[in-house]
Design an enzyme around this catalytic site. Structure first.
Site, PDB file in Angstrom:
ATOM      1  N   ARG A 126       0.862  -1.183   0.000  1.00 37.79           N
ATOM      2  CA  ARG A 126       0.000   0.000   0.000  1.00 37.79           C
ATOM      3  C   ARG A 126       0.900   1.235   0.000  1.00 37.79           C
ATOM      4  NH1 ARG A 126      -2.410  -3.366   4.080  1.00 37.79           N
ATOM      5  NH2 ARG A 126      -4.495  -4.094   3.492  1.00 37.79           N
ATOM      6  N   LYS A 152      -2.784  -1.991   7.662  1.00 34.54           N
ATOM      7  CA  LYS A 152      -3.973  -1.454   8.320  1.00 34.54           C
ATOM      8  C   LYS A 152      -4.147  -2.087   9.699  1.00 34.54           C
ATOM      9  CE  LYS A 152      -6.732  -0.180   4.254  1.00 34.54           C
ATOM     10  NZ  LYS A 152      -7.991  -0.421   3.526  1.00 34.54           N
ATOM     11  N   HIS A 221      -1.973   2.689  -6.282  1.00 38.79           N
ATOM     12  CA  HIS A 221      -2.751   1.487  -5.958  1.00 38.79           C
ATOM     13  C   HIS A 221      -2.887   0.559  -7.160  1.00 38.79           C
ATOM     14  CE1 HIS A 221      -4.620   0.041  -2.331  1.00 38.79           C
ATOM     15  NE2 HIS A 221      -5.636  -0.427  -2.999  1.00 38.79           N
ATOM     16  N   ARG A 224      -0.339  -2.085  -6.941  1.00 37.84           N
ATOM     17  CA  ARG A 224      -0.752  -3.141  -6.003  1.00 37.84           C
ATOM     18  C   ARG A 224      -1.760  -4.081  -6.669  1.00 37.84           C
ATOM     19  NH1 ARG A 224      -1.535  -4.431  -0.373  1.00 37.84           N
ATOM     20  NH2 ARG A 224      -3.721  -4.633   0.221  1.00 37.84           N
ATOM     21  N   HIS A 247      -4.887  -8.732   3.396  1.00 39.32           N
ATOM     22  CA  HIS A 247      -6.340  -8.641   3.515  1.00 39.32           C
ATOM     23  C   HIS A 247      -6.810  -9.464   4.718  1.00 39.32           C
ATOM     24  CE1 HIS A 247      -7.057  -7.608  -1.015  1.00 39.32           C
ATOM     25  NE2 HIS A 247      -6.765  -6.553  -0.294  1.00 39.32           N
ATOM     26  N   TYR A 256     -10.191 -10.179  -7.418  1.00 36.60           N
ATOM     27  CA  TYR A 256      -9.213 -10.387  -8.496  1.00 36.60           C
ATOM     28  C   TYR A 256      -9.539 -11.611  -9.348  1.00 36.60           C
ATOM     29  CZ  TYR A 256      -6.605  -6.824  -6.046  1.00 36.60           C
ATOM     30  OH  TYR A 256      -6.246  -5.647  -5.447  1.00 36.60           O
TER      31      TYR A 256
END
Length: 262
Positions: A126, A152, A221, A224, A247, A256
């Site tokens: 990120r 995150k 992004h 990524r 994630h 994806y």
């Protein structure tokens, strides 16, 4: 994180602006429904409205615990659904074009840019993770071919770094001292020698894409997304991609699988 704090502040400011003269304790379900409908009419997407409602619901829950409101006016209200957009990714050929060494007006910034974007694509980072890297990451990148990043919710993860990225990072590390301030710990620095800002990374990537004649607007992004798409395309291992992207839920990674790999 600072991003979360600023997002919640923005969400609550929207609530206060929408309420006008109505006191928070006087808000009812029909008021919130009207606010949501108005914002949807102004073009706010279902995802943005869902986040708004989540912030408002949490805020009224907090007020309720302190006896400042009798009921939560956001309970039971759902945001309108909006179509889920597929992430935009570069093709393998476009990515290869983006990551060729180019002549730059400033060779130091050119070396830094190539290292940043190789690392971005190689490890699926990120933007905040990339600019947050310090020089202590160099040893594990060079020796172990991996980098530890803080994602995150302050969750740390180890991600692999490919040979091309290791070479680019090593080249940047060799000249970094010519640009960085003596006391600066950041791995990637801007022209003034301090930690590079996310906006500057975005600007440099956009500039590079235009310079190389890529046909689409390239943002951080997207690298990524490209990493995730290309790894999944070559390996088919959704769980590995989930781990590398950091994630929390595999549902986030499954988007994806809908990309057209043809």
């Amino acid at each position: 994180s600072p991003h979360t704090v600023s997002n919640y502040r923005r969400d609550l400011e929207k609530l206060l602006k929408a309420t006008g003269d109505i006191p928070l304790a006087g808000l009812q379900v029909h008021h919130i429904r009207r606010f949501v409908a108005q914002m949807h009419g102004q073009g706010l997407s279902g995802r943005s409205l869902a986040r708004l409602l989540s912030a408002w619901r949490g805020f009224f829950g907090w007020l309720g615990e302190r006896g400042l409101v009798k009921a939560n006016p956001c309970d039971g209200i759902k945001a309108p659904k909006s179509p889920r957009l597929l992430p935009k990714a570069l093709s393998v050929d476009e990515t290869a074009r983006l990551l060729v060494p180019v002549e730059d007006d400033d060779p130091l910034q050119g070396a830094r840019d190539l290292a940043m974007f190789e690392l971005f694509y190689s490890s699926g980072l990120r933007l905040a993770e990339l600019v947050g890297l310090d020089c202590d990451a160099l040893e594990s990148i060079a020796d172990d071919g991996e980098v530890r990043v803080l994602g995150k919710r302050n969750k740390a993860r180890l991600v692999p770094v490919g040979s091309q990225a290791r070479q680019a990072v090593a080249a940047w590390a060799g000249v970094r001292h010519d640009l960085a301030k003596p006391e600066e710990t950041a791995l990637f620095v801007g022209r003034r020698g301090a930690r590079i800002s996310p906006r500057m990374v975005e600007a440099r990537l956009t500039r590079r894409a235009i310079l190389l004649g890529l046909p689409t607007h390239v943002h951080p992004h997207m690298l990524r997304h490209s990493f995730a798409s290309h790894v999944l395309q070559s390996s088919g291992d959704l769980r590995a991609v989930q781990e590398m992207l950091g994630h929390a839920s595999i549902a986030s990674t499954q988007v994806y699988t809908h990309l057209d790999f043809q």
